[in-house]
Design a protein around this motif. Structure first.
Motif, PDB file in Angstrom:
ATOM      1  N   ASP A 146      32.631  29.640  32.568  1.00  0.00           N
ATOM      2  CA  ASP A 146      33.859  30.370  32.275  1.00  0.00           C
ATOM      3  C   ASP A 146      34.794  30.267  33.474  1.00  0.00           C
ATOM      4  O   ASP A 146      34.406  30.614  34.606  1.00  0.00           O
ATOM      5  N   THR A 147      36.005  29.761  33.256  1.00  0.00           N
ATOM      6  CA  THR A 147      36.973  29.647  34.340  1.00  0.00           C
ATOM      7  C   THR A 147      37.892  30.857  34.341  1.00  0.00           C
ATOM      8  O   THR A 147      38.312  31.334  33.282  1.00  0.00           O
ATOM      9  N   LYS A 148      38.216  31.336  35.537  1.00  0.00           N
ATOM     10  CA  LYS A 148      39.112  32.478  35.701  1.00  0.00           C
ATOM     11  C   LYS A 148      40.126  32.148  36.791  1.00  0.00           C
ATOM     12  O   LYS A 148      39.749  31.959  37.945  1.00  0.00           O
ATOM     13  N   TYR A 149      41.394  32.051  36.400  1.00  0.00           N
ATOM     14  CA  TYR A 149      42.429  31.724  37.375  1.00  0.00           C
ATOM     15  C   TYR A 149      42.978  33.034  37.938  1.00  0.00           C
ATOM     16  O   TYR A 149      43.979  33.575  37.458  1.00  0.00           O
ATOM     17  N   TYR A 150      42.286  33.548  38.962  1.00  0.00           N
ATOM     18  CA  TYR A 150      42.668  34.803  39.606  1.00  0.00           C
ATOM     19  C   TYR A 150      42.845  34.572  41.099  1.00  0.00           C
ATOM     20  O   TYR A 150      42.266  33.639  41.672  1.00  0.00           O
ATOM     21  N   ALA A 151      43.643  35.438  41.714  1.00  0.00           N
ATOM     22  CA  ALA A 151      43.904  35.303  43.150  1.00  0.00           C
ATOM     23  C   ALA A 151      42.634  35.470  43.969  1.00  0.00           C
ATOM     24  O   ALA A 151      42.528  34.939  45.069  1.00  0.00           O
ATOM     25  N   ALA A 152      41.664  36.204  43.440  1.00  0.00           N
ATOM     26  CA  ALA A 152      40.420  36.418  44.178  1.00  0.00           C
ATOM     27  C   ALA A 152      39.295  36.680  43.193  1.00  0.00           C
ATOM     28  O   ALA A 152      39.505  37.247  42.123  1.00  0.00           O
ATOM     29  N   ALA A 153      38.085  36.244  43.552  1.00  0.00           N
ATOM     30  CA  ALA A 153      36.914  36.485  42.706  1.00  0.00           C
ATOM     31  C   ALA A 153      36.382  37.899  42.884  1.00  0.00           C
ATOM     32  O   ALA A 153      35.609  38.376  42.053  1.00  0.00           O
ATOM     33  N   LEU A 154      36.774  38.568  43.960  1.00  0.00           N
ATOM     34  CA  LEU A 154      36.311  39.916  44.263  1.00  0.00           C
ATOM     35  C   LEU A 154      37.501  40.867  44.334  1.00  0.00           C
ATOM     36  O   LEU A 154      38.616  40.467  44.695  1.00  0.00           O
ATOM     37  N   ARG A 155      37.247  42.134  44.001  1.00  0.00           N
ATOM     38  CA  ARG A 155      38.280  43.161  44.087  1.00  0.00           C
ATOM     39  C   ARG A 155      37.764  44.338  44.907  1.00  0.00           C
ATOM     40  O   ARG A 155      36.580  44.702  44.812  1.00  0.00           O
ATOM     41  N   PRO A 156      38.648  44.941  45.713  1.00  0.00           N
ATOM     42  CA  PRO A 156      38.205  46.114  46.480  1.00  0.00           C
ATOM     43  C   PRO A 156      38.001  47.318  45.571  1.00  0.00           C
ATOM     44  O   PRO A 156      38.798  47.582  44.679  1.00  0.00           O
ATOM     45  N   ARG A 157      36.899  48.014  45.799  1.00  0.00           N
ATOM     46  CA  ARG A 157      36.620  49.243  45.056  1.00  0.00           C
ATOM     47  C   ARG A 157      35.807  50.160  45.961  1.00  0.00           C
ATOM     48  O   ARG A 157      34.691  49.815  46.374  1.00  0.00           O
ATOM     49  N   TYR A 158      36.372  51.342  46.233  1.00  0.00           N
ATOM     50  CA  TYR A 158      35.718  52.309  47.122  1.00  0.00           C
ATOM     51  C   TYR A 158      35.328  51.654  48.448  1.00  0.00           C
ATOM     52  O   TYR A 158      34.196  51.734  48.902  1.00  0.00           O
ATOM     53  N   ASP A 159      36.306  50.942  49.031  1.00  0.00           N
ATOM     54  CA  ASP A 159      36.140  50.326  50.352  1.00  0.00           C
ATOM     55  C   ASP A 159      35.093  49.212  50.377  1.00  0.00           C
ATOM     56  O   ASP A 159      34.612  48.828  51.443  1.00  0.00           O
ATOM     57  N   ARG A 160      34.734  48.710  49.214  1.00  0.00           N
ATOM     58  CA  ARG A 160      33.801  47.595  49.150  1.00  0.00           C
ATOM     59  C   ARG A 160      34.343  46.536  48.196  1.00  0.00           C
ATOM     60  O   ARG A 160      35.102  46.837  47.279  1.00  0.00           O
ATOM     61  N   GLN A 161      33.947  45.289  48.410  1.00  0.00           N
ATOM     62  CA  GLN A 161      34.340  44.192  47.529  1.00  0.00           C
ATOM     63  C   GLN A 161      33.363  44.111  46.352  1.00  0.00           C
ATOM     64  O   GLN A 161      32.151  44.126  46.545  1.00  0.00           O
ATOM     65  N   ARG A 162      33.901  44.051  45.165  1.00  0.00           N
ATOM     66  CA  ARG A 162      33.076  43.972  43.952  1.00  0.00           C
ATOM     67  C   ARG A 162      33.548  42.818  43.074  1.00  0.00           C
ATOM     68  O   ARG A 162      34.711  42.429  43.105  1.00  0.00           O
ATOM     69  N   LEU A 163      32.622  42.311  42.264  1.00  0.00           N
ATOM     70  CA  LEU A 163      33.002  41.342  41.245  1.00  0.00           C
ATOM     71  C   LEU A 163      33.883  42.006  40.192  1.00  0.00           C
ATOM     72  O   LEU A 163      33.839  43.228  40.009  1.00  0.00           O
ATOM     73  N   ILE A 164      34.688  41.221  39.501  1.00  0.00           N
ATOM     74  CA  ILE A 164      35.555  41.736  38.440  1.00  0.00           C
ATOM     75  C   ILE A 164      34.689  41.963  37.208  1.00  0.00           C
ATOM     76  O   ILE A 164      34.226  41.008  36.563  1.00  0.00           O
ATOM     77  N   SER A 165      34.431  43.213  36.893  1.00  0.00           N
ATOM     78  CA  SER A 165      33.408  43.555  35.897  1.00  0.00           C
ATOM     79  C   SER A 165      33.661  42.962  34.510  1.00  0.00           C
ATOM     80  O   SER A 165      32.710  42.458  33.887  1.00  0.00           O
ATOM     81  N   PRO A 166      34.895  42.975  33.959  1.00  0.00           N
ATOM     82  CA  PRO A 166      35.051  42.395  32.615  1.00  0.00           C
ATOM     83  C   PRO A 166      34.658  40.919  32.547  1.00  0.00           C
ATOM     84  O   PRO A 166      34.155  40.456  31.516  1.00  0.00           O
ATOM     85  N   HIS A 167      34.883  40.178  33.639  1.00  0.00           N
ATOM     86  CA  HIS A 167      34.507  38.767  33.650  1.00  0.00           C
ATOM     87  C   HIS A 167      32.993  38.606  33.548  1.00  0.00           C
ATOM     88  O   HIS A 167      32.485  37.756  32.810  1.00  0.00           O
ATOM     89  N   LEU A 168      32.273  39.439  34.315  1.00  0.00           N
ATOM     90  CA  LEU A 168      30.819  39.355  34.304  1.00  0.00           C
ATOM     91  C   LEU A 168      30.251  39.839  32.974  1.00  0.00           C
ATOM     92  O   LEU A 168      29.306  39.247  32.440  1.00  0.00           O
ATOM     93  N   TYR A 169      30.838  40.905  32.410  1.00  0.00           N
ATOM     94  CA  TYR A 169      30.375  41.404  31.115  1.00  0.00           C
ATOM     95  C   TYR A 169      30.570  40.340  30.032  1.00  0.00           C
ATOM     96  O   TYR A 169      29.716  40.166  29.157  1.00  0.00           O
ATOM     97  N   GLN A 170      31.685  39.644  30.074  1.00  0.00           N
ATOM     98  CA  GLN A 170      31.961  38.613  29.074  1.00  0.00           C
ATOM     99  C   GLN A 170      30.928  37.492  29.151  1.00  0.00           C
ATOM    100  O   GLN A 170      30.375  37.074  28.128  1.00  0.00           O
ATOM    101  N   LEU A 171      30.670  37.010  30.352  1.00  0.00           N
ATOM    102  CA  LEU A 171      29.686  35.940  30.507  1.00  0.00           C
ATOM    103  C   LEU A 171      28.299  36.416  30.089  1.00  0.00           C
ATOM    104  O   LEU A 171      27.541  35.676  29.434  1.00  0.00           O
ATOM    105  N   TYR A 172      27.961  37.648  30.425  1.00  0.00           N
ATOM    106  CA  TYR A 172      26.658  38.207  30.055  1.00  0.00           C
ATOM    107  C   TYR A 172      26.525  38.271  28.527  1.00  0.00           C
ATOM    108  O   TYR A 172      25.460  37.957  27.969  1.00  0.00           O
ATOM    109  N   ALA A 173      27.613  38.649  27.836  1.00  0.00           N
ATOM    110  CA  ALA A 173      27.577  38.700  26.366  1.00  0.00           C
ATOM    111  C   ALA A 173      27.363  37.308  25.785  1.00  0.00           C
ATOM    112  O   ALA A 173      26.615  37.136  24.811  1.00  0.00           O
ATOM    113  N   TYR A 174      28.002  36.300  26.377  1.00  0.00           N
ATOM    114  CA  TYR A 174      27.795  34.931  25.916  1.00  0.00           C
ATOM    115  C   TYR A 174      26.322  34.536  26.020  1.00  0.00           C
ATOM    116  O   TYR A 174      25.747  33.949  25.097  1.00  0.00           O
ATOM    117  N   LEU A 175      25.723  34.855  27.169  1.00  0.00           N
ATOM    118  CA  LEU A 175      24.336  34.453  27.403  1.00  0.00           C
ATOM    119  C   LEU A 175      23.375  35.197  26.481  1.00  0.00           C
ATOM    120  O   LEU A 175      22.413  34.617  25.954  1.00  0.00           O
TER     121      LEU A 175
END
Length: 343
Positions: free
Chosen positions: A256-285
């Motif tokens: 799955d390709t995602k054209y985003y400025a960054a693969a990680l997003r800050p959340r509560y002072d920590r870098q996290r993966l973009i959850s909808p992207h991971l949920y989508q790929l998980y649903a495919y699998l």
């Protein structure tokens, strides 16, 4: 920002065309400062080749006063002008010539580019020179989305189809210049995230189609592994369509390709993966039917802009990789990284 020279490769593969080596050398050596300069270069080089070979021809309806009947006689204008007593008639007939819808669009695009200030004077001069080589019978069509859509419906040969894609990309960024009649300014299409997301997705899929032989490459619809008391309820489930699926007898990769400025997003002072992207790929699998002897894997691929990322997990029993692709490196490195990703 993706270097302009690398845009050539992205666009060629996105449009399902292997980059031409001689054209690549001219692109690589040219000091392009704007994407419009690259697109104009591609349009000019492709148009020159068409002119050398001869512009495509088609039948166009003509209307004229004739002394000999040809095609259909148009009675209303013939009688209104009292032509019959003069031994003449207004006829409508088809004539073979280069004044086709595609050639009209191409001429219109060159007319617009020949007036814009977003190109150097040398490139504008070359645009006007190439436009001057068109037969006088080719009439410029408005360089508009409606005209592009009309030409898109035609079945064009590969060379013309490529130039149509170039014209479409040029027109997409075209805006009238205020207080400058007849002139057009152009936006940098690299800032259009939706457009670039489509280009990036098609580039990756077609690169694998053209540059490797191990996998069958497709975009597939995945069926939900779901049941319902009423069968019609299943119709409300959203479609699952993969960007790219690579499949061999022993391995299947959903990429799955995602054209985003960054693969990680800050959340509560920590870098996290973009959850909808991971949920989508998980649903495919999770909704893939199991095939004995075939390893199912998932990949989330982002362009690297702010930082490189290469994360590996096992989710639901399937290997998953979240990785970035550096589009700012020389093309050879981009091709190598893509091939290594599915090695």
């Amino acid at each position: 920002m993706i270097p302009i020279q690398n845009l050539y490769y992205l666009l060629c593969y996105a449009w399902n065309r292997v980059p031409d080596r001689s054209e690549w050398q001219s692109v690589d050596s040219a000091p392009f400062h704007r994407p419009l300069e690259l697109l104009t270069h591609l349009l000019l080089s492709g148009t020159r080749r068409l002119l050398v070979k001869g512009l495509s021809q088609g039948y166009q309806e003509q209307e004229a006063e004739l002394t000999e009947l040809r095609g259909r006689v148009l009675l209303a204008p013939t009688l209104a002008r009292d032509l019959l007593r003069q031994g003449r008639a207004v006829c409508a007939y088809d004539e073979l010539g280069p004044n086709t819808a595609f050639n009209q669009l191409l001429a219109g695009a060159l007319d617009v580019l020949g007036r814009t200030r977003h190109l150097s004077s040398a490139q504008r001069q070359e645009v006007r020179r190439v436009r001057g080589r068109f037969p006088s019978s080719v009439v410029s069509a408005p360089f508009s989305r409606n005209q592009l859509r009309a030409v898109r419906r035609l079945r064009l040969p590969a060379a013309e189809s490529f130039l149509l894609n170039v014209c479409e990309l040029i027109q997409r960024g075209a805006l009238p210049e205020p207080d400058a009649a007849g002139r057009t300014r152009f936006q940098d299409f690299r800032n259009d995230e939706r457009l670039m997301a489509n280009v990036f997705e098609a580039f990756v899929r077609n690169f694998y189609r053209l540059e490797q032989r191990r996998y069958r490459v497709l975009s597939e619809t995945i069926t939900w592994q779901a049941t319902a008391e009423r069968s019609e309820d299943l119709d409300f489930l959203p479609n699952m369509l993969t960007d790219t699926t690579l499949e061999s007898s022993d391995r299947k990769i959903i990429l799955d390709t995602k054209y985003y400025a960054a693969a990680l997003r800050p959340r509560y002072d920590r870098q996290r993966l973009i959850s909808p992207h991971l949920y989508q790929l998980y649903a495919y699998l999770q909704n893939q039917p199991h095939r004995p002897g075939q390893q199912l894997e998932g990949v989330l691929l982002y362009p690297a802009t702010t930082r490189a990322v290469d994360l590996r997990y096992t989710l639901g029993g399937h290997p998953v990789r979240v990785v970035t692709l550096d589009l700012n490196q020389p093309w050879e490195g981009i091709a190598r990284d893509l091939l290594e990703l599915v090695h």
